[in-house]
Design an enzyme around this catalytic site. Structure first.
Site, PDB file in Angstrom:
ATOM      1  N   ASP A  73       0.851  -1.180   0.000  1.00  0.00           N
ATOM      2  CA  ASP A  73       0.000   0.000   0.000  1.00  0.00           C
ATOM      3  C   ASP A  73       0.891   1.236   0.000  1.00  0.00           C
ATOM      4  OD1 ASP A  73       0.978   0.146   2.633  1.00  0.00           O
ATOM      5  OD2 ASP A  73      -0.754  -0.964   3.369  1.00  0.00           O
ATOM      6  N   ASP A  75       1.792   5.259   1.310  1.00  0.00           N
ATOM      7  CA  ASP A  75       1.649   6.310   2.317  1.00  0.00           C
ATOM      8  C   ASP A  75       2.155   7.604   1.703  1.00  0.00           C
ATOM      9  OD1 ASP A  75       1.096   4.464   4.704  1.00  0.00           O
ATOM     10  OD2 ASP A  75       2.985   3.666   3.952  1.00  0.00           O
ATOM     11  N   ASP A 147      10.750   5.415  11.944  1.00  0.00           N
ATOM     12  CA  ASP A 147      11.469   4.420  12.740  1.00  0.00           C
ATOM     13  C   ASP A 147      12.827   4.008  12.163  1.00  0.00           C
ATOM     14  OD1 ASP A 147      10.056   3.183  10.715  1.00  0.00           O
ATOM     15  OD2 ASP A 147       8.976   1.777  11.997  1.00  0.00           O
TER      16      ASP A 147
HETATM   17  P1  ATP Z   1       4.274  -2.058   5.351  1.00  0.00           P
HETATM   18  O1  ATP Z   1       3.220  -1.128   4.824  1.00  0.00           O
HETATM   19  O2  ATP Z   1       4.969  -2.887   4.336  1.00  0.00           O
HETATM   20  O3  ATP Z   1       3.783  -2.847   6.497  1.00  0.00           O
HETATM   21  P2  ATP Z   1       5.445   0.379   6.227  1.00  0.00           P
HETATM   22  O4  ATP Z   1       6.846   0.711   6.654  1.00  0.00           O
HETATM   23  O5  ATP Z   1       4.886   1.143   5.088  1.00  0.00           O
HETATM   24  O6  ATP Z   1       5.443  -1.177   5.963  1.00  0.00           O
HETATM   25  P3  ATP Z   1       3.270   1.467   7.699  1.00  0.00           P
HETATM   26  O7  ATP Z   1       2.667   0.999   8.959  1.00  0.00           O
HETATM   27  O8  ATP Z   1       2.457   1.554   6.472  1.00  0.00           O
HETATM   28  O9  ATP Z   1       4.518   0.526   7.467  1.00  0.00           O
HETATM   29  O10 ATP Z   1       3.925   2.887   8.013  1.00  0.00           O
HETATM   30  C1  ATP Z   1       4.299   3.809   7.023  1.00  0.00           C
HETATM   31  C2  ATP Z   1       5.523   4.589   7.473  1.00  0.00           C
HETATM   32  O11 ATP Z   1       5.237   5.283   8.670  1.00  0.00           O
HETATM   33  C3  ATP Z   1       6.729   3.724   7.805  1.00  0.00           C
HETATM   34  O12 ATP Z   1       7.487   3.399   6.683  1.00  0.00           O
HETATM   35  C4  ATP Z   1       7.490   4.606   8.764  1.00  0.00           C
HETATM   36  O13 ATP Z   1       8.174   5.620   8.075  1.00  0.00           O
HETATM   37  C5  ATP Z   1       6.368   5.278   9.524  1.00  0.00           C
HETATM   38  N1  ATP Z   1       6.023   4.504  10.731  1.00  0.00           N
HETATM   39  C6  ATP Z   1       5.101   3.533  10.849  1.00  0.00           C
HETATM   40  N2  ATP Z   1       5.043   3.053  12.090  1.00  0.00           N
HETATM   41  C7  ATP Z   1       5.960   3.729  12.795  1.00  0.00           C
HETATM   42  C8  ATP Z   1       6.375   3.713  14.160  1.00  0.00           C
HETATM   43  N3  ATP Z   1       5.834   2.860  15.014  1.00  0.00           N
HETATM   44  N4  ATP Z   1       7.335   4.582  14.522  1.00  0.00           N
HETATM   45  C9  ATP Z   1       7.885   5.455  13.637  1.00  0.00           C
HETATM   46  N5  ATP Z   1       7.539   5.503  12.369  1.00  0.00           N
HETATM   47  C10 ATP Z   1       6.588   4.666  11.934  1.00  0.00           C
HETATM   48 MG    MG Z   2       2.803   1.118   4.374  1.00  0.00          MG
END
Ligand code: ATP
Ligand code: MG
Length: 451
Positions: A73, A75, A147
């Site tokens: 997905d 962001d 993160d």
């Molecule tokens: P995926 O969507 O593949 O699970 P993702 O890294 O995109 O991985 P998301 O939960 O969609 O995970 O989060 C989007 C972005 O927001 C992350 O890439 C990171 O930059 C930030 N993020 C998400 N969760 C956290 C957290 N707990 N602490 C700090 N930053 C975060």
């Molecule tokens: Mg994501």
């Protein structure tokens, strides 16, 4: 010693880049063309930019594209406030109270649009966990708040440039998952980052940087302060990532399964149940990778089944009738689970359906089989039965029989019913077979007469 020194130097370098400008990486170097990313995400960024805001695709999608994984997905990070974002799109709604973001939807696709967060923590609990985070800031500040370095890459679809504040591109090419800032402090702010580290490393084949890995064992206990609903979401992501087996193995290595998931606690420390659990996880991974649907209910039903069996058997040994004993065991295990990890009510319903139907597969006489194959959960229940058989807890012959019965015509069904062993005889035979070593978690249930 040398490593320590190197780390110090590196940290200083990283710290410098925080206050400074990001590296601007052109498409000729990173190779991600506009056409490769979601057209909807490109459009949303363009609309925001046309209204004078900054807007970038950020996070997992860019990271995944860089290593050739199809993104799950998208962001978007923007300088626009949630209210400003909402007014620009027809299907947009602000969600979250403590972390307000906007969901912008087109067809089946939903983008998470978040406003650049300031590098100051508004409100924390007594363990230092961040409770509210709605103070907005600059892009550089937003990058510090993310993160891992590989998650702080901002892609501008208009110029096809990546803005990299923390050497994320270099880390990714070195297959390293590195925390931005001091890992202990970052885990304290949000213990879920420990789970994210394990999940992302398993999913992307990255090595967790030693500095980020080392504190996990000590700090795992902080997961107890995380709201149970959030733990459920994270656990589900982990289990449905297509890498559940690797994730769980790594959770175990890091000592993260203790306390986090009572179900994994018990199960992974109990060799009898292990085979069944690993089979369930492998089966899920295969389905996810083949793009088939996976039901969280089915998965949790499998993870908790060995515990239900144990409890069921105990209750029957104590003199409870089989049927009520099963339902009491189900409730007891689900209640114990709920204290740690809030499985949503709908999923609980699915889990119960799958469990409750299991004893009915033992009844292969009279009208019962005809009713059972019409049951709306027959298919899920049968899949579960097959998994039990694969693990060796139920004779393979039983799911095979039901499969034939469900697909047979009238005459063949009568024939199958005649040929099926009677319940009592079947249970007796199974009880004798079960004495063999190497059985799975089902051993307990079969030792008890099926209701
Ligand atoms: P995926 O969507 O593949 O699970 P993702 O890294 O995109 O991985 P998301 O939960 O969609 O995970 O989060 C989007 C972005 O927001 C992350 O890439 C990171 O930059 C930030 N993020 C998400 N969760 C956290 C957290 N707990 N602490 C700090 N930053 C975060
Ligand atoms: Mg994501």
């Amino acid at each position: 010693m040398i490593r320590k020194l190197l780390r110090k130097v590196f940290n200083r370098r990283a710290a410098k880049s925080i206050s400074g400008e990001p590296a601007r990486i052109p498409v000729s170097q990173h190779g991600i063309r506009r056409e490769q990313v979601s057209p909807f995400a490109v459009k949303v960024c363009a609309t925001l930019q046309a209204h004078g805001h900054q807007a970038y695709i950020v996070g997992g999608a860019i990271r995944d594209l860089l290593i050739g994984h199809p993104p799950k997905d998208y962001d978007v990070a923007t300088s626009a406030t949630p209210e400003e974002v909402r007014t620009l799109f027809r299907r947009a709604r602000i969600i979250g109270r403590r972390f307000r973001i906007v969901h912008v939807t087109s067809g089946a696709e939903t983008l998470e649009v978040s406003t650049f967060r300031a590098n100051q923590l508004a409100e924390t609990d007594r363990h230092g966990r961040v409770l509210a985070d709605n103070i907005y800031g600059t892009q550089a500040e937003d990058a510090i708040r993310r993160d891992f370095t590989v998650n702080a890459l901002y892609y501008d679809p208009a110029t096809e440039t990546i803005l990299d504040y923390h050497h994320g591109v270099a880390d990714l090419s070195q297959k390293t998952l590195r925390m931005i800032g001091e890992p202990r402090a970052r885990y304290r702010e949000d213990p879920v980052r420990m789970l994210r580290a394990v999940r992302l490393a398993a999913k992307l084949g990255l090595i967790i940087d030693p500095a980020a890995r080392a504190p996990i064992r000590d700090m795992a206990v902080l997961l107890e302060n995380v709201p149970t609903a959030r733990l459920f979401d994270e656990t589900l992501k982990l289990l449905l990532s297509g890498n559940a087996v690797r994730c769980i193995e790594q959770l175990r290595e890091e000592g993260l399964h203790h306390g986090l998931l009572p179900l994994l606690d018990v199960i992974l420390d109990q060799p009898v149940a292990e085979r069944f659990i690993w089979l369930a996880l492998e089966n899920t991974d295969e389905r996810v990778r083949a793009d088939k649907s996976v039901s969280p209910g089915f998965l949790f039903a499998a993870l908790l089944w060995p515990e239900v069996l144990r409890e069921w058997k105990e209750r029957q040994s104590a003199g409870e009738m089989a049927q009520p004993a099963l339902f009491d065991a189900m409730d007891e295990i689900l209640d114990a689970q709920a204290a740690k990890l809030a499985i949503t009510r709908r999923v609980i319903g699915d889990i119960k359906d799958i469990w409750a139907i299991q004893p009915r597969f033992d009844k292969r006489t009279g009208k019962t089989p005809f009713r059972l194959i019409e049951h709306p959960r027959f298919r899920a229940g049968w899949d579960f039965l097959r998994l039990r058989a694969l693990a060796g807890g139920v004779p393979q012959e039983i799911p095979a029989w039901w499969d034939r019965f469900a697909h047979a015509g009238h005459d063949e069904r009568e024939e199958l019913l005649r040929a099926a062993p009677q319940e009592g005889a079947a249970a007796h035979k199974r009880r004798r077979r079960r004495r063999k070593p190497g059985n799975d978690g089902d051993a307990a249930a079969e030792a008890a007469p099926a209701p």
